[in-house]
Design an enzyme around this catalytic site. Structure first.
Site, PDB file in Angstrom:
ATOM      1  N   HIS A 159      -0.774   3.272   1.146  1.00 10.46           N
ATOM      2  CA  HIS A 159      -0.682   2.378  -0.010  1.00 10.46           C
ATOM      3  C   HIS A 159      -0.061   1.037   0.384  1.00 10.46           C
ATOM      4  CE1 HIS A 159      -1.366   5.938  -2.590  1.00 10.46           C
ATOM      5  NE2 HIS A 159      -1.720   5.050  -3.514  1.00 10.46           N
ATOM      6  N   LYS A 180       4.639  -0.124  -3.214  1.00  5.96           N
ATOM      7  CA  LYS A 180       4.710   1.174  -3.881  1.00  5.96           C
ATOM      8  C   LYS A 180       6.095   1.778  -3.676  1.00  5.96           C
ATOM      9  CE  LYS A 180       2.177   5.466  -4.682  1.00  5.96           C
ATOM     10  NZ  LYS A 180       2.250   5.241  -6.136  1.00  5.96           N
TER      11      LYS A 180
END
Length: 266
Positions: free
Chosen positions: A155, A159
């Protein structure tokens, strides 16, 4: 025409949800909220999302706009989500929740709220990811006892939780399918002389880098072959479109806690 409220409307995901709602034929944006003190309070949610003026100002409390929406879409953080769920419960409003990292106590609160209002909650609202959930279950049933299983989670650098809620869900699906307790067999990264791999473990590798929207791979490594099931998100719109689909699913529901497997009929 269902009226939708979007929490975190000025954030990356919130703006995308506002766009998806604005482009939907069967919904319209009824309300938008942000955390108190946010710089976008008072701004038009459509202009913030880049879709033009929608006449919906961003407010700092859903409680102030209860007459303006029927269902909430929430992609925020656990504390804000749980507060929003209580507001929806008290006002009889439905909710679609994609917030990850909610602990056991928070999940209890959501289950209790679903006794009064209908809620869809999933770690990932993407249609493709939910298909991957089902494919992973099938692969684990066939390969789980004879392969090494690893879950790779990639990600963007912003995040805040690791592994992702989707990665944890994938691990739980594998563990449930092969009859293991994920808390006992999960391995979160490796370092040093770890020795030979224990086949009963389920490994998680978490990568956070750049602006990657989201990528998950479940790897089944056997003797002479491996099977990989991968989902790559190229934009946040796929999550937003899944949320809009979940809103449609809730239209004839009065109470209950559902997930995207229910929404998709899987």
């Amino acid at each position: 025409m269902r009226r939708i409220a979007v929490s975190g409307a000025a954030g990356r995901m919130g703006r995308t949800v506002v766009q998806a709602v604005a482009e939907s034929d069967s919904n319209r944006l009824g309300a938008a909220s942000e955390r108190p003190g946010a710089s976008f309070i008072g701004a038009d949610a459509g202009e913030v999302a880049g879709v033009g003026r929608l006449g919906v100002p961003i407010v700092d409390s859903l409680a102030d706009v209860l007459d303006a929406f029927d269902v909430l879409i929430d992609f925020t953080v656990p504390a804000a989500t749980l507060q929003a769920v209580e507001i929806c419960r008290g006002a009889g409003k439905q909710a679609v929740i994609a917030t990850t990292g909610i602990g056991a106590e928070g999940m209890t609160a959501i289950r209790e709220a679903s006794e009064d209002v209908a809620i869809v909650m999933a770690p990932n609202l993407s249609v493709g990811v939910n298909l991957v959930f089902r494919l992973t279950e099938l692969a684990a049933r066939v390969l789980g006892e004879d392969t090494d299983i690893e879950i790779i989670d990639l990600h963007h650098r912003h995040k805040i939780d690791a592994p992702s809620g989707t990665a944890v869900r994938l691990g739980q699906i594998v563990a449930d399918t092969v009859g293991r307790d994920l808390d006992e067999v999960a391995v979160y990264g490796r370092e040093g002389e770890t020795g030979a791999r224990n086949r009963r473990t389920i490994g998680f590798e978490t990568i956070r880098a750049g602006d990657v929207v989201g990528e998950h791979t479940v790897l089944f490594g056997g003797t002479g072959e491996r099977v990989e099931i991968t989902h790559r998100a190229n934009s946040r719109m796929n999550f937003a479109l899944g949320a809009v689909r979940a809103v449609r699913f809730l239209e004839d529901k009065s109470t209950g806690l559902f997930d995207m497997q229910d929404v998709l009929g899987l």
